[in-house]
Design a protein around this motif. Structure first.
Motif, PDB file in Angstrom:
ATOM      1  N   ALA A  56      20.725  25.717  55.448  1.00 21.40           N
ATOM      2  CA  ALA A  56      21.819  27.237  55.131  1.00 21.40           C
ATOM      3  C   ALA A  56      20.998  27.863  53.728  1.00 21.40           C
ATOM      4  O   ALA A  56      20.272  27.586  53.546  1.00 21.40           O
ATOM      5  CB  ALA A  56      22.772  26.567  54.236  1.00 21.40           C
ATOM      6  N   LEU A  57      21.181  28.835  54.213  1.00 21.01           N
ATOM      7  CA  LEU A  57      21.000  30.314  52.964  1.00 21.01           C
ATOM      8  C   LEU A  57      21.309  31.231  51.825  1.00 21.01           C
ATOM      9  O   LEU A  57      22.595  31.152  52.546  1.00 21.01           O
ATOM     10  CB  LEU A  57      19.630  30.673  53.464  1.00 21.01           C
ATOM     11  N   VAL A  58      22.272  30.484  50.567  1.00 22.75           N
ATOM     12  CA  VAL A  58      22.849  31.428  50.510  1.00 22.75           C
ATOM     13  C   VAL A  58      22.124  32.070  48.969  1.00 22.75           C
ATOM     14  O   VAL A  58      21.401  31.878  47.607  1.00 22.75           O
ATOM     15  CB  VAL A  58      23.299  30.002  49.392  1.00 22.75           C
ATOM     16  N   PRO A  59      22.700  33.746  49.325  1.00 21.53           N
ATOM     17  CA  PRO A  59      22.469  34.156  48.732  1.00 21.53           C
ATOM     18  C   PRO A  59      22.427  34.267  47.163  1.00 21.53           C
ATOM     19  O   PRO A  59      23.840  34.416  47.353  1.00 21.53           O
ATOM     20  CB  PRO A  59      21.884  35.974  49.052  1.00 21.53           C
ATOM     21  N   ALA A  60      21.786  33.712  45.787  1.00 24.66           N
ATOM     22  CA  ALA A  60      22.492  33.751  44.542  1.00 24.66           C
ATOM     23  C   ALA A  60      21.505  34.415  43.641  1.00 24.66           C
ATOM     24  O   ALA A  60      21.258  34.320  42.918  1.00 24.66           O
ATOM     25  CB  ALA A  60      22.464  32.578  44.214  1.00 24.66           C
ATOM     26  N   ALA A  61      21.135  36.288  44.012  1.00 29.49           N
ATOM     27  CA  ALA A  61      20.175  36.297  42.801  1.00 29.49           C
ATOM     28  C   ALA A  61      20.776  38.073  42.736  1.00 29.49           C
ATOM     29  O   ALA A  61      20.382  38.913  42.435  1.00 29.49           O
ATOM     30  CB  ALA A  61      19.387  37.018  43.687  1.00 29.49           C
ATOM     31  N   GLY A  62      22.327  37.982  43.164  1.00 33.63           N
ATOM     32  CA  GLY A  62      23.234  39.678  42.643  1.00 33.63           C
ATOM     33  C   GLY A  62      22.798  39.205  40.845  1.00 33.63           C
ATOM     34  O   GLY A  62      23.022  37.917  40.006  1.00 33.63           O
ATOM     35  N   SER A  63      23.458  40.616  40.513  1.00 30.57           N
ATOM     36  CA  SER A  63      24.206  41.274  38.926  1.00 30.57           C
ATOM     37  C   SER A  63      25.378  40.977  38.626  1.00 30.57           C
ATOM     38  O   SER A  63      26.049  40.256  37.565  1.00 30.57           O
ATOM     39  CB  SER A  63      23.149  41.955  38.086  1.00 30.57           C
ATOM     40  N   GLY A  64      26.256  40.572  39.615  1.00 29.62           N
ATOM     41  CA  GLY A  64      27.628  40.710  39.282  1.00 29.62           C
ATOM     42  C   GLY A  64      28.375  41.614  38.908  1.00 29.62           C
ATOM     43  O   GLY A  64      28.467  41.885  38.354  1.00 29.62           O
ATOM     44  N   SER A  65      27.231  43.007  38.843  1.00 29.73           N
ATOM     45  CA  SER A  65      27.860  44.198  38.519  1.00 29.73           C
ATOM     46  C   SER A  65      29.140  44.695  37.934  1.00 29.73           C
ATOM     47  O   SER A  65      30.038  45.145  37.003  1.00 29.73           O
ATOM     48  CB  SER A  65      27.218  45.899  39.051  1.00 29.73           C
ATOM     49  N   ARG A  66      30.045  44.933  39.361  1.00 33.46           N
ATOM     50  CA  ARG A  66      31.602  45.232  39.618  1.00 33.46           C
ATOM     51  C   ARG A  66      32.511  44.577  38.541  1.00 33.46           C
ATOM     52  O   ARG A  66      32.948  44.727  38.537  1.00 33.46           O
ATOM     53  CB  ARG A  66      31.942  44.728  41.435  1.00 33.46           C
ATOM     54  N   LEU A  67      31.688  43.168  38.722  1.00 33.47           N
ATOM     55  CA  LEU A  67      33.082  41.908  38.095  1.00 33.47           C
ATOM     56  C   LEU A  67      32.876  42.490  36.218  1.00 33.47           C
ATOM     57  O   LEU A  67      33.967  41.656  35.577  1.00 33.47           O
ATOM     58  CB  LEU A  67      32.426  40.815  38.287  1.00 33.47           C
TER      59      LEU A  67
ATOM     60  N   ASN B 195      38.655  32.224  51.962  1.00 31.15           N
ATOM     61  CA  ASN B 195      37.434  32.324  51.992  1.00 31.15           C
ATOM     62  C   ASN B 195      36.781  33.856  51.345  1.00 31.15           C
ATOM     63  O   ASN B 195      35.965  34.560  52.148  1.00 31.15           O
ATOM     64  CB  ASN B 195      36.732  32.126  53.472  1.00 31.15           C
ATOM     65  N   ILE B 196      37.765  34.118  49.618  1.00 35.61           N
ATOM     66  CA  ILE B 196      37.542  35.264  49.065  1.00 35.61           C
ATOM     67  C   ILE B 196      36.264  35.471  48.949  1.00 35.61           C
ATOM     68  O   ILE B 196      35.774  34.193  48.486  1.00 35.61           O
ATOM     69  CB  ILE B 196      38.528  35.485  48.459  1.00 35.61           C
ATOM     70  N   LYS B 197      35.618  36.449  48.960  1.00 35.88           N
ATOM     71  CA  LYS B 197      34.479  36.821  47.469  1.00 35.88           C
ATOM     72  C   LYS B 197      34.908  37.298  46.291  1.00 35.88           C
ATOM     73  O   LYS B 197      36.198  38.499  46.305  1.00 35.88           O
ATOM     74  CB  LYS B 197      33.329  38.677  48.517  1.00 35.88           C
ATOM     75  N   VAL B 198      34.604  36.536  45.190  1.00 33.54           N
ATOM     76  CA  VAL B 198      34.138  37.029  44.128  1.00 33.54           C
ATOM     77  C   VAL B 198      33.714  38.444  44.004  1.00 33.54           C
ATOM     78  O   VAL B 198      32.527  38.642  43.554  1.00 33.54           O
ATOM     79  CB  VAL B 198      34.134  35.195  42.608  1.00 33.54           C
ATOM     80  N   THR B 199      34.500  39.371  43.405  1.00 34.46           N
ATOM     81  CA  THR B 199      34.240  40.523  43.477  1.00 34.46           C
ATOM     82  C   THR B 199      34.484  41.346  41.852  1.00 34.46           C
ATOM     83  O   THR B 199      33.470  41.681  41.643  1.00 34.46           O
ATOM     84  CB  THR B 199      34.575  41.829  44.195  1.00 34.46           C
ATOM     85  N   PHE B 200      35.571  41.536  41.699  1.00 32.06           N
ATOM     86  CA  PHE B 200      36.137  41.863  40.907  1.00 32.06           C
ATOM     87  C   PHE B 200      36.630  40.659  39.908  1.00 32.06           C
ATOM     88  O   PHE B 200      37.174  39.693  39.935  1.00 32.06           O
ATOM     89  CB  PHE B 200      37.110  42.964  41.397  1.00 32.06           C
ATOM     90  N   PRO B 201      37.128  41.030  38.375  1.00 29.99           N
ATOM     91  CA  PRO B 201      36.700  40.320  37.547  1.00 29.99           C
ATOM     92  C   PRO B 201      38.855  39.173  38.094  1.00 29.99           C
ATOM     93  O   PRO B 201      39.390  38.020  38.328  1.00 29.99           O
ATOM     94  CB  PRO B 201      38.138  40.404  36.129  1.00 29.99           C
ATOM     95  N   GLU B 202      39.707  39.400  38.319  1.00 28.29           N
ATOM     96  CA  GLU B 202      41.497  39.402  38.951  1.00 28.29           C
ATOM     97  C   GLU B 202      40.884  38.071  40.787  1.00 28.29           C
ATOM     98  O   GLU B 202      41.414  37.052  40.517  1.00 28.29           O
ATOM     99  CB  GLU B 202      42.333  39.874  39.302  1.00 28.29           C
TER     100      GLU B 202
END
Ligand code: CTP
Ligand code: MG
Length: 290
Positions: A35-46, A239-246
């Motif tokens: 498995a390869l998990v990209p975890a290098a984002g900044s979460g700007s929309r959150l 299996n949601i993607k956490v993108t926005f605060p809610e």
């Protein structure tokens, strides 16, 4: 952007490679899976102070929850986690529970596609050309064991590989700039792409090398660019993607619901009452007044 089905010389070479991999690895031979998990984002929309993969649910970062099902799956040899080069959060946590099954790679790029590509390159000594790679977003903390089993069950013998996805359930409206409906679109055969997305190492790295990084928002898009057709494997809407605060609250409810191992609910039955009690404790409503 390169239209799907357009063949560059790199794409032609990749198709030849796929044929070669099939000769080398007949279907009865089980390739290894990583498995390869990209975890290098900044979460700007959150918009939180920390990148979203380090926001916590139940005292553990989203990244931990995203790794859990992958690290526990018996088919997955190892989980590579692609972190931003200056990441100073990962080492704050104790990852010993996973032993040597997870390995951080500090090689994140400008885009998600670049992070995945860099991670694949950094892991090249561990993976053989025909090995499977399951790419999964660090921002999807609710992946279940069943979805992983379905991916392996449906793709292990597949020529191309594929991805988890769910059929579009809502009515689709096309809006104009003033948010006025200009058309109702048919939703037949439309799916929402999720992760993990599972492809063979060498095909995936060549597909990403040939892809336009701005267009390749997921691995499947890069594979489509080679003229291949990734298989859609039924995912789970949880299996949601956490993108926005809610989304964070929703993810928390899903994770807590899983931990409580809900039993099937029949009105008036003992198990039904137990489920309702558990749900009440965690603040989840199981019955709604009309
Ligand atoms: N990701 C990454 N490298 C990047 C951008 C994203 O590894 N340069 C990862 C994110 O950490 C996340 C996954 O790709 O696990 C999905 O991306 P997304 O949900 O878009 O996360 P962010 O890019 O962090 O969020 P945003 O787009 O709101 O800034
Ligand atoms: Mg992003």
């Amino acid at each position: 952007m390169r239209p799907a089905g357009h063949f560059s010389s790199a794409a032609d070479a990749t198709l030849l490679l796929i044929k070669f991999l099939h000769i080398q690895h007949p279907r009865r031979t089980l390739s290894k899976a990583y498995a390869l998990v990209p975890a290098a984002g900044s979460g700007s929309r959150l918009g939180a102070a920390l990148p979203k993969q380090y926001l916590e649910i139940g005292g553990r970062p989203l990244l931990y929850h995203a790794l859990l099902a992958l690290a526990r799956h018996p088919r997955i040899e190892q989980v590579f986690v692609v972190l931003a080069q200056g990441d100073d959060q990962f080492r704050r946590y104790d990852w010993r529970e996973f032993g040597a099954r997870i390995e951080p790679l500090y090689c994140g790029g400008e885009t998600r596609a670049a992070s995945v590509f860099n991670g694949l390159l950094a892991a090249r000594d561990s993976m053989a050309a025909a090995d499977w790679v399951l790419v999964h977003d660090a921002a999807r903390p609710c992946l279940g064991r069943e979805e992983l089993d379905r991916l392996f069950g449906e793709l292990e013998a597949d020529d191309t590989g594929g991805l988890l996805a769910v059929p579009v359930a809502d009515t689709l409206k096309r809006g104009n700039r003033d948010s006025r409906v200009v058309a109702t679109e048919p939703r037949d055969n439309l799916w929402l792409a999720q992760t993990p997305q599972m492809f063979r190492y060498r095909v995936l790295i060549e597909a990403l090398r040939a892809a336009d990084p701005a267009a390749a928002t997921d691995e499947a898009r890069a594979i489509e660019g080679l003229g291949l057709e990734p298989k859609l494997v039924l995912g789970d809407t949880r299996n949601i993607k956490v993108t926005f605060p809610e989304d964070l609250l929703l993810a928390e409810l899903i994770i807590r619901g899983r931990e409580e191992k809900p039993v099937k609910m029949r009105p008036g039955s003992k198990s039904g009452k137990r489920t309702a009690r558990n749900a009440k404790k965690s603040g989840i409503r199981t019955r709604f007044r009309r």
